[in-house]
Design a protein around this motif. Structure first.
Motif, PDB file in Angstrom:
ATOM      1  N   LEU A  53       9.415  -2.780 -40.284  1.00 42.84           N
ATOM      2  CA  LEU A  53       8.635  -1.679 -39.611  1.00 42.84           C
ATOM      3  C   LEU A  53       9.336  -1.581 -38.353  1.00 42.84           C
ATOM      4  O   LEU A  53       9.446  -0.504 -37.694  1.00 42.84           O
ATOM      5  CB  LEU A  53       7.420  -1.193 -39.974  1.00 42.84           C
ATOM      6  CG  LEU A  53       7.330  -0.522 -41.267  1.00 42.84           C
ATOM      7  CD1 LEU A  53       5.714  -0.160 -41.557  1.00 42.84           C
ATOM      8  CD2 LEU A  53       7.818   1.137 -41.204  1.00 42.84           C
ATOM      9  N   ALA A  54       8.876  -2.520 -37.644  1.00 39.87           N
ATOM     10  CA  ALA A  54       9.202  -2.755 -36.182  1.00 39.87           C
ATOM     11  C   ALA A  54      10.323  -2.578 -35.681  1.00 39.87           C
ATOM     12  O   ALA A  54      10.625  -1.900 -34.635  1.00 39.87           O
ATOM     13  CB  ALA A  54       8.790  -4.199 -35.747  1.00 39.87           C
ATOM     14  N   LEU A  55      11.337  -2.501 -36.582  1.00 38.84           N
ATOM     15  CA  LEU A  55      12.895  -2.399 -36.194  1.00 38.84           C
ATOM     16  C   LEU A  55      12.798  -0.948 -36.226  1.00 38.84           C
ATOM     17  O   LEU A  55      13.930  -0.539 -35.698  1.00 38.84           O
ATOM     18  CB  LEU A  55      13.722  -2.944 -37.400  1.00 38.84           C
ATOM     19  CG  LEU A  55      13.492  -4.615 -37.495  1.00 38.84           C
ATOM     20  CD1 LEU A  55      14.512  -4.880 -38.641  1.00 38.84           C
ATOM     21  CD2 LEU A  55      13.877  -5.175 -36.148  1.00 38.84           C
ATOM     22  N   ALA A  56      11.895  -0.025 -36.502  1.00 40.10           N
ATOM     23  CA  ALA A  56      12.127   1.518 -36.262  1.00 40.10           C
ATOM     24  C   ALA A  56      11.901   1.862 -35.088  1.00 40.10           C
ATOM     25  O   ALA A  56      11.936   3.020 -34.830  1.00 40.10           O
ATOM     26  CB  ALA A  56      11.408   2.191 -37.653  1.00 40.10           C
ATOM     27  N   ALA A  57      11.324   1.032 -34.241  1.00 38.57           N
ATOM     28  CA  ALA A  57      10.718   1.402 -32.952  1.00 38.57           C
ATOM     29  C   ALA A  57      12.006   2.038 -32.267  1.00 38.57           C
ATOM     30  O   ALA A  57      13.300   1.415 -32.228  1.00 38.57           O
ATOM     31  CB  ALA A  57      10.200   0.382 -32.150  1.00 38.57           C
ATOM     32  N   PRO A  58      11.945   3.001 -31.604  1.00 37.36           N
ATOM     33  CA  PRO A  58      12.930   3.664 -30.891  1.00 37.36           C
ATOM     34  C   PRO A  58      13.571   2.769 -29.844  1.00 37.36           C
ATOM     35  O   PRO A  58      12.734   2.132 -29.076  1.00 37.36           O
ATOM     36  CB  PRO A  58      12.466   5.056 -30.258  1.00 37.36           C
ATOM     37  CG  PRO A  58      11.141   5.320 -30.948  1.00 37.36           C
ATOM     38  CD  PRO A  58      10.469   4.241 -31.379  1.00 37.36           C
ATOM     39  N   ASP A  59      14.783   2.775 -29.559  1.00 42.76           N
ATOM     40  CA  ASP A  59      15.357   1.896 -28.191  1.00 42.76           C
ATOM     41  C   ASP A  59      14.690   2.248 -27.129  1.00 42.76           C
ATOM     42  O   ASP A  59      14.849   3.485 -26.750  1.00 42.76           O
ATOM     43  CB  ASP A  59      16.865   2.095 -28.426  1.00 42.76           C
ATOM     44  CG  ASP A  59      17.448   1.586 -29.844  1.00 42.76           C
ATOM     45  OD1 ASP A  59      16.850   0.638 -30.495  1.00 42.76           O
ATOM     46  OD2 ASP A  59      18.493   2.143 -30.077  1.00 42.76           O
ATOM     47  N   ARG A  60      14.541   1.475 -26.340  1.00 46.45           N
ATOM     48  CA  ARG A  60      14.310   1.619 -24.898  1.00 46.45           C
ATOM     49  C   ARG A  60      14.638   0.413 -24.070  1.00 46.45           C
ATOM     50  O   ARG A  60      14.647  -0.730 -24.462  1.00 46.45           O
ATOM     51  CB  ARG A  60      12.514   1.759 -24.809  1.00 46.45           C
ATOM     52  CG  ARG A  60      11.882   2.956 -25.078  1.00 46.45           C
ATOM     53  CD  ARG A  60      11.896   4.015 -24.063  1.00 46.45           C
ATOM     54  NE  ARG A  60      11.925   3.618 -22.730  1.00 46.45           N
ATOM     55  CZ  ARG A  60      10.491   3.784 -22.118  1.00 46.45           C
ATOM     56  NH1 ARG A  60       9.251   4.117 -23.129  1.00 46.45           N
ATOM     57  NH2 ARG A  60      10.230   3.184 -21.036  1.00 46.45           N
ATOM     58  N   SER A  61      15.121   1.121 -23.084  1.00 45.93           N
ATOM     59  CA  SER A  61      15.932  -0.073 -21.918  1.00 45.93           C
ATOM     60  C   SER A  61      14.922  -0.789 -21.301  1.00 45.93           C
ATOM     61  O   SER A  61      13.841  -0.213 -20.910  1.00 45.93           O
ATOM     62  CB  SER A  61      16.645   0.803 -20.898  1.00 45.93           C
ATOM     63  OG  SER A  61      17.088   0.014 -20.052  1.00 45.93           O
ATOM     64  N   PHE A  62      15.132  -2.097 -21.382  1.00 44.38           N
ATOM     65  CA  PHE A  62      14.178  -2.831 -20.543  1.00 44.38           C
ATOM     66  C   PHE A  62      15.032  -3.354 -19.390  1.00 44.38           C
ATOM     67  O   PHE A  62      15.722  -4.126 -19.466  1.00 44.38           O
ATOM     68  CB  PHE A  62      14.130  -4.214 -21.326  1.00 44.38           C
ATOM     69  CG  PHE A  62      13.097  -5.322 -20.988  1.00 44.38           C
ATOM     70  CD1 PHE A  62      11.928  -4.880 -20.345  1.00 44.38           C
ATOM     71  CD2 PHE A  62      13.051  -6.708 -21.587  1.00 44.38           C
ATOM     72  CE1 PHE A  62      10.963  -5.715 -19.898  1.00 44.38           C
ATOM     73  CE2 PHE A  62      11.946  -7.237 -21.271  1.00 44.38           C
ATOM     74  CZ  PHE A  62      10.916  -6.954 -20.420  1.00 44.38           C
ATOM     75  N   ARG A  66      12.459  -5.731 -14.338  1.00 46.12           N
ATOM     76  CA  ARG A  66      11.211  -6.093 -15.295  1.00 46.12           C
ATOM     77  C   ARG A  66      11.462  -7.224 -16.024  1.00 46.12           C
ATOM     78  O   ARG A  66      10.848  -8.186 -16.146  1.00 46.12           O
ATOM     79  CB  ARG A  66      10.952  -4.868 -15.829  1.00 46.12           C
ATOM     80  CG  ARG A  66       9.738  -4.509 -16.566  1.00 46.12           C
ATOM     81  CD  ARG A  66       9.540  -3.155 -17.367  1.00 46.12           C
ATOM     82  NE  ARG A  66       9.287  -2.136 -16.255  1.00 46.12           N
ATOM     83  CZ  ARG A  66       8.025  -1.841 -15.885  1.00 46.12           C
ATOM     84  NH1 ARG A  66       6.828  -2.520 -16.348  1.00 46.12           N
ATOM     85  NH2 ARG A  66       7.895  -0.658 -15.126  1.00 46.12           N
ATOM     86  N   CYS A  67      12.607  -7.093 -16.811  1.00 45.02           N
ATOM     87  CA  CYS A  67      12.960  -8.173 -17.612  1.00 45.02           C
ATOM     88  C   CYS A  67      13.121  -9.712 -16.908  1.00 45.02           C
ATOM     89  O   CYS A  67      12.578 -10.636 -17.497  1.00 45.02           O
ATOM     90  CB  CYS A  67      14.247  -7.886 -18.348  1.00 45.02           C
ATOM     91  SG  CYS A  67      15.103  -9.080 -19.405  1.00 45.02           S
ATOM     92  N   ASN A  68      13.733  -9.723 -15.823  1.00 47.09           N
ATOM     93  CA  ASN A  68      13.798 -11.041 -15.063  1.00 47.09           C
ATOM     94  C   ASN A  68      12.518 -11.277 -14.905  1.00 47.09           C
ATOM     95  O   ASN A  68      12.215 -12.552 -14.605  1.00 47.09           O
ATOM     96  CB  ASN A  68      14.871 -10.840 -13.636  1.00 47.09           C
ATOM     97  CG  ASN A  68      16.203 -10.800 -14.224  1.00 47.09           C
ATOM     98  OD1 ASN A  68      16.598 -11.064 -15.210  1.00 47.09           O
ATOM     99  ND2 ASN A  68      16.941 -10.171 -13.532  1.00 47.09           N
TER     100      ASN A  68
END
Lengths: 273, 199
Positions: A53-62, A66-68
């Motif tokens: 179900l987690a795979l249904a989360a809408p795509d959000r840019s990281f 923030r990522c680094n």
């Protein structure tokens, strides 16, 4: 709650894998699962469904910054963790998980043409930490146990020292006197880590103060410090500075408590290249 | 489990290396999966800063518990997103304890139940297999009746108990329980999980 029937448990398995049951319901389900292979198989397949179900989360840019930032903090924690495990294996320290190294969200902007004193964390004289040849030695178990804060300081120290965006500024004495220092500038985190060696102990009522010198000759205070008895010191702070806005790092001797503008002799100086 | 959601062998090998204390492997794992993990966390928490913290906690837990990863129970992606969901819900629940949930958030939640299955965008996950699987899961969700999709959204991404879902939707508790069960069973069947496992 009395024992549930097989059918009653079946009704609850979907809620069980999603962790939606009340404690007493959950206890009954778990007890039933221990003896019912059919329900156990059902739970396995429902658990797999729930996980997807987690795979249904809408795509959000990281975003990259923030990522680094998370990456740097994470790897600093793992490095500290590995270090702690090694010490544990050697029987030197009780195990303690490194804390998150998250820097403050907002770093105060520089005032135009003015001075800013950043709060500096002194580690050496309080926590008994000495950086020596790249490895951190803990002087005393007792000191570490007494100063929980020292652990997060140590981790912050590591975070400031590693990562792709770290610049090193070597500071040398300006006169024939002992002492040297290194400033590690982690531009990704905006973290400054200052390490000093073999400095003379300042006279009563005096202290050392660190300055970041910019191309337009501003002198930004990066804090004050007092070395430990052996002349070593570690100090860290966070301060956002543009990559091209550092000319040099200097250390002066000043009245205790520090000053808004350098007034004493420059003890150490290093150019930023 | 369907074959195309299986992580590539190298992903399993990465987790094995992480379990052995290989920080570089954790870095690779992070680079590959952090966009997906962030998407899950931010969808649950609705706040980039909170999600960032949850991402760090997710990979920290992965580092500490990598030896527990069981390749037979699912792909690396679902292992990580399961951890991510737990960490994000922990934060969400802690936040709820501090602050009453507002009605505006509830209305957003309802919209999100639909959005979760309809929105498309650039897939940040580098794995083509997972990108395909994400589409499949969304399609499977979209095929559910709206009320079933809503209870899954509230339960899975908002961490609401069945009682809380009943209160928020105005439906009897028994109805909510039935919807949860039916939704999960239908979803499982649509994703082919039961067929695969029974085979």
């Amino acid at each position: 709650m009395s024992a549930m029937t097989h059918e009653e448990v079946r009704e609850l398995l979907a809620a069980h894998v999603m962790e939606l049951l009340l404690p007493e319901e959950r206890a009954s389900v778990v007890a039933h699962l221990a003896g019912c292979a059919e329900c156990a198989r059902e739970v396995e397949s429902l658990r797999a469904t729930s996980a997807e179900l987690a795979l249904a989360a809408p795509d959000r840019s990281f975003d990259a910054r923030r990522c680094n930032g998370v990456r740097s903090r994470l790897l600093a924690r793992t490095a500290a963790d590995r270090d702690a495990r090694a010490r544990l294996a050697a029987g030197q320290l009780p195990e303690r998980e490194p804390l998150s190294l998250r820097p403050p969200h907002a770093t105060a902007p520089e005032s135009a043409g003015g001075w800013r004193t950043a709060s500096m964390v002194l580690a050496a004289s309080v926590a008994g930490l000495i950086l020596f040849g790249g490895s951190i030695l803990v002087q005393s178990r007792r000191e570490l146990a007494q100063a929980r804060e020292s652990e997060s300081q140590r981790q912050r120290l590591i975070a400031g020292l590693i990562g792709p965006g770290v610049r090193l500024i070597e500071l040398a004495p300006t006169e024939r006197r002992p002492g040297s220092a290194r400033m590690f500038w982690n531009q990704t985190l905006g973290a400054w880590t200052f390490l000093a060696y073999d400095l003379a102990i300042p006279a009563e009522g005096r202290t050392y103060q660190i300055w970041l010198i910019t191309p337009d000759d501003r002198r930004i205070s990066a804090g004050i410090f007092t070395p430990s008895a052996d002349g070593n010191a570690i100090a860290t702070t966070t301060y956002a500075l543009a990559a091209d806005s550092l000319t040099a790092v200097a250390v002066t001797e000043e009245p205790a408590g520090g000053v808004d503008a350098p007034s004493g002799d420059i003890v150490l100086l290093g150019a930023a290249r | 489990m369907i074959a195309d959601v299986r992580s590539p062998d190298d992903a399993d090998a990465l987790v094995t290396r992480v379990a052995g204390g290989d920080e570089h492997a954790l870095g690779v794992l992070y680079d590959r999966w952090s966009p997906l993990v962030f998407s899950v966390c931010v969808h649950i928490l609705g706040d980039d800063d909170e999600a960032e913290e949850a991402v760090e906690e997710t990979f920290w837990q992965a580092w500490r518990q990598a030896e527990r990863y069981d390749v037979t129970r699912g792909a690396v992606a679902t292992w990580l997103t399961t951890i991510a969901r737990s960490r994000a819900l922990d934060r969400l629940r802690a936040s709820r304890r501090r602050q009453e949930e507002t009605m505006s958030h509830l209305s957003e939640t309802k919209r999100a139940a639909v959005d979760a299955t309809t929105r498309r965008g650039d897939d940040p996950a580098r794995s083509a297999e997972v990108a395909e699987r994400r589409v499949l899961v969304r399609q499977a969700l979209l095929a559910l009746p709206l009320e079933q999709r809503e209870v899954l959204e509230l339960a899975y991404f908002r961490g609401l108990s069945q009682t809380e879902i009943a209160e928020h939707t105005g439906q009897p508790l028994g109805t909510v329980k039935t919807r949860v069960r039916l939704a999960m069973e239908k979803l499982r069947d649509r994703l082919g999980i039961l067929r695969e496992r029974d085979a």
